[in-house]
Design a protein around this motif. Structure first.
Motif, short mmCIF file in Angstrom:
data_model
loop_
_atom_site.label_atom_id
_atom_site.label_comp_id
_atom_site.label_asym_id
_atom_site.label_seq_id
_atom_site.Cartn_x
_atom_site.Cartn_y
_atom_site.Cartn_z
N UNK A 177 0.83 -1.21 0.00
CA UNK A 177 0.00 0.00 0.00
C UNK A 177 0.86 1.26 0.00
N UNK A 178 1.96 1.26 0.77
CA UNK A 178 2.84 2.44 0.83
C UNK A 178 3.52 2.68 -0.52
N UNK A 179 3.92 1.59 -1.18
CA UNK A 179 4.54 1.74 -2.50
C UNK A 179 3.53 2.28 -3.51
N UNK A 180 2.31 1.76 -3.46
CA UNK A 180 1.26 2.22 -4.40
C UNK A 180 0.93 3.69 -4.21
N UNK A 181 0.97 4.17 -2.97
CA UNK A 181 0.70 5.59 -2.70
C UNK A 181 1.72 6.46 -3.41
N UNK A 182 2.99 6.09 -3.33
CA UNK A 182 4.05 6.88 -3.97
C UNK A 182 3.90 6.82 -5.49
N UNK A 183 3.67 5.64 -6.02
CA UNK A 183 3.55 5.49 -7.47
C UNK A 183 2.35 6.27 -8.01
N UNK A 233 -0.90 14.96 2.59
CA UNK A 233 0.11 14.85 3.65
C UNK A 233 0.66 13.43 3.71
N UNK A 234 -0.22 12.43 3.59
CA UNK A 234 0.23 11.03 3.61
C UNK A 234 1.13 10.71 2.42
N UNK A 235 0.82 11.29 1.25
CA UNK A 235 1.63 11.04 0.06
C UNK A 235 3.03 11.61 0.21
N UNK A 236 3.12 12.86 0.64
CA UNK A 236 4.44 13.50 0.77
C UNK A 236 5.25 12.84 1.89
N UNK A 237 4.58 12.40 2.95
CA UNK A 237 5.28 11.70 4.04
C UNK A 237 5.84 10.37 3.57
N UNK A 238 5.07 9.66 2.74
CA UNK A 238 5.53 8.38 2.22
C UNK A 238 6.76 8.55 1.33
N UNK A 239 6.75 9.59 0.48
CA UNK A 239 7.90 9.84 -0.40
C UNK A 239 9.13 10.23 0.41
#
Length: 486
Positions: A177-183, A233-239
């Protein structure tokens, strides 16, 4: 050592249940979600029986060892050695008498020969950090296939494949899920080398999500972004987490810029100041529409349960307890202690870490007892909200009924997040301080509770009245004292 120790515990617990002849369905299901055992097959109709047969063959000595593959971790295997490495104690449970009773292996197909190569990583030994040892080994195996050349840094797309191995070693359930958010959110950056992703580029990404608001929208304090602030916010934090991981890796000559770590320019400050709670009129309308819905759907149907399906009891329980629906759905019938009027909310790896005990008030007690009269509970499922299709599991998807119910209301902003904010707001309005509200919501930090509890206009008016009365009394006392000195 946490992740791999948990694997060992699940393996041993499952084998013990099988050997003593008391396999637990929940444990077996959890086992199949995590592992594959060589020789046990994968067909749904016979995999439980095959697993039991294979374990008994190993226990009787017909199999010298068992090879177990881990579903969420590629190229990773666990080998359980001969039964001689175990001893039966007084309770007939398997107890390892050797640290070599279980070993960790990797298996990778070589690109040059095409042959599978198996390498031993380590044994189950308490003298080393298994998480770090195993994840480092798997990372080395994955590293060669990600580098295009030895001199150039990886692109973001290439590094994400390597980063997924790191995330899997920490928590296999959330890695994908974390990888998919960044992609998904940073498609335009995937071809960039990771050292080219700088603060200026991220600020441009943030500005691309800003939308123009009309005067009316500004007056209504609508969100200034095309997505929710929490999503961005979740997207930028994941990256940023991925870039920090690349910076900490010994395999890359990359150092994350300090400006990306410490900047405040990438913060998404919520500007939607509309209070997230339902007024008394809105709450009454919710209750009325729920009961009308049940009455209309039950028309002509006899039964002792006043609820047509799970929607009404689920919403009412969330309102009573201020619960997230995911935790309400995980309540088991055994979690309800009728004699002491207590209910336990089980913790997990999510928001709630520790079990929470909650009192059962009279109204909630009635709601739960009425819901238990529903025909769905004739299956003797252990769950308070069993899955209508498979009663062995709890209900998961409730979005369709909630979406249809929302259409019956005179207002559109119905969701379980607002239900939780409403519970917190009116719990605190009853005279409870912020720390009691924190306990009510199950928050670990009181600053989180401050985002949930809001002050209604009635609260402000009542507090102002009490404060002004106090000042009035002090002024009257002072005047009386002055008058008495004349």
């Amino acid at each position: 050592m946490k992740l791999y120790q948990l694997m060992w515990d699940l393996l041993l617990h499952t084998f013990n249940l099988i050997i003593v002849g008391a396999p637990n369905d929940d444990v077996i299901q959890q086992f199949h979600k995590t592992f594959n055992v060589s020789g046990s097959g994968n067909e749904p109709q016979n995999k439980d029986l095959k697993l039991i047969q294979v374990v008994h063959e190993w226990h009787s000595g017909k199999r010298k060892f068992l090879t177990v593959s881990v579903k969420d971790i590629p190229n990773f295997y666990i080998r359980i050695l001969d039964i001689k490495n175990f001893q039966n104690n007084d309770t007939n449970e398997l107890v390892p008498n050797s640290l070599a009773a279980m070993s960790f292996y990797s298996r990778v197909r070589e690109s040059s020969t095409g042959k599978l190569k198996t390498r031993k990583i380590c044994d189950l030994t308490p003298k080393q950090d298994l998480d770090n040892v195993i994840s480092a080994h798997l990372l080395k195996l994955a590293k060669p296939q990600f580098h295009l050349t030895s001199t150039n840094l990886l692109t973001l797309d290439e590094y994400l494949k390597e980063y997924e191995v790191v995330l899997i070693s920490k928590n296999p359930k959330t890695a994908r899920n974390k990888i998919n958010i960044i992609r998904y959110h940073f498609k335009q950056f995937l071809a960039y080398p990771i050292d080219k992703i700088d603060l200026k580029l991220l600020i441009l990404w943030k500005e691309s999500h800003i939308r123009k608001l009309t005067t009316k929208q500004k007056q209504q304090s609508e969100c200034p972004y095309d997505l929710a602030e929490s999503t961005l916010k979740g997207a930028i934090s994941s990256l940023r987490a991925a870039l920090r991981s690349a910076s900490a890796s010994p395999f890359h000559n990359y150092k994350i810029p300090e400006e990306i770590i410490h900047t405040s320019e990438l913060k998404f400050i919520p500007k939607n100041l509309v209070h997230k709670y339902y007024s008394q009129e809105e709450r009454v309308e919710i209750y009325q529409k729920l009961f009308i819905r049940d009455r209309n759907k039950l028309l002509g149907k006899l039964g002792s349960c006043p609820f047509y399906d799970y929607l009404t009891p689920l919403i009412l329980i969330c309102i009573y307890l201020g619960l997230r629906p995911s935790y309400a759905l995980k309540i088991k019938k055994t979690d309800i202690y009728w004699e002491s009027n207590m209910l336990i909310i089980r913790g997990d790896k999510g928001k709630v870490k520790q079990p929470q005990y909650t009192p059962l008030c009279n109204g909630l007690d009635v709601i739960i007892k009425e819901w238990l009269q529903h025909p769905i509970h004739s299956s003797k499922s252990q769950w308070l909200f069993p899955n209508p299709i498979d009663h062995k599991s709890h209900l998961v998807d409730y979005s369709k009924l909630v979406k249809n119910f929302k259409k019956t209301l005179s207002f559109e902003h119905f969701d379980f997040t607002t239900v939780r904010h409403t519970s917190a707001t009116h719990f605190q309005s009853g005279g409870h301080d912020i720390f009691k509200t924190q306990r009510f919501l199950g928050h670990g930090n009181v600053t989180t509770t401050l985002r949930y509890s809001h002050h209604t206009d009635l609260d402000i008016k009542r507090c102002y009245t009490q404060y002004s009365e106090m000042v009035d009394n002090e002024i009257l006392q002072a005047r009386a004292l002055v008058a008495g000195t004349k």
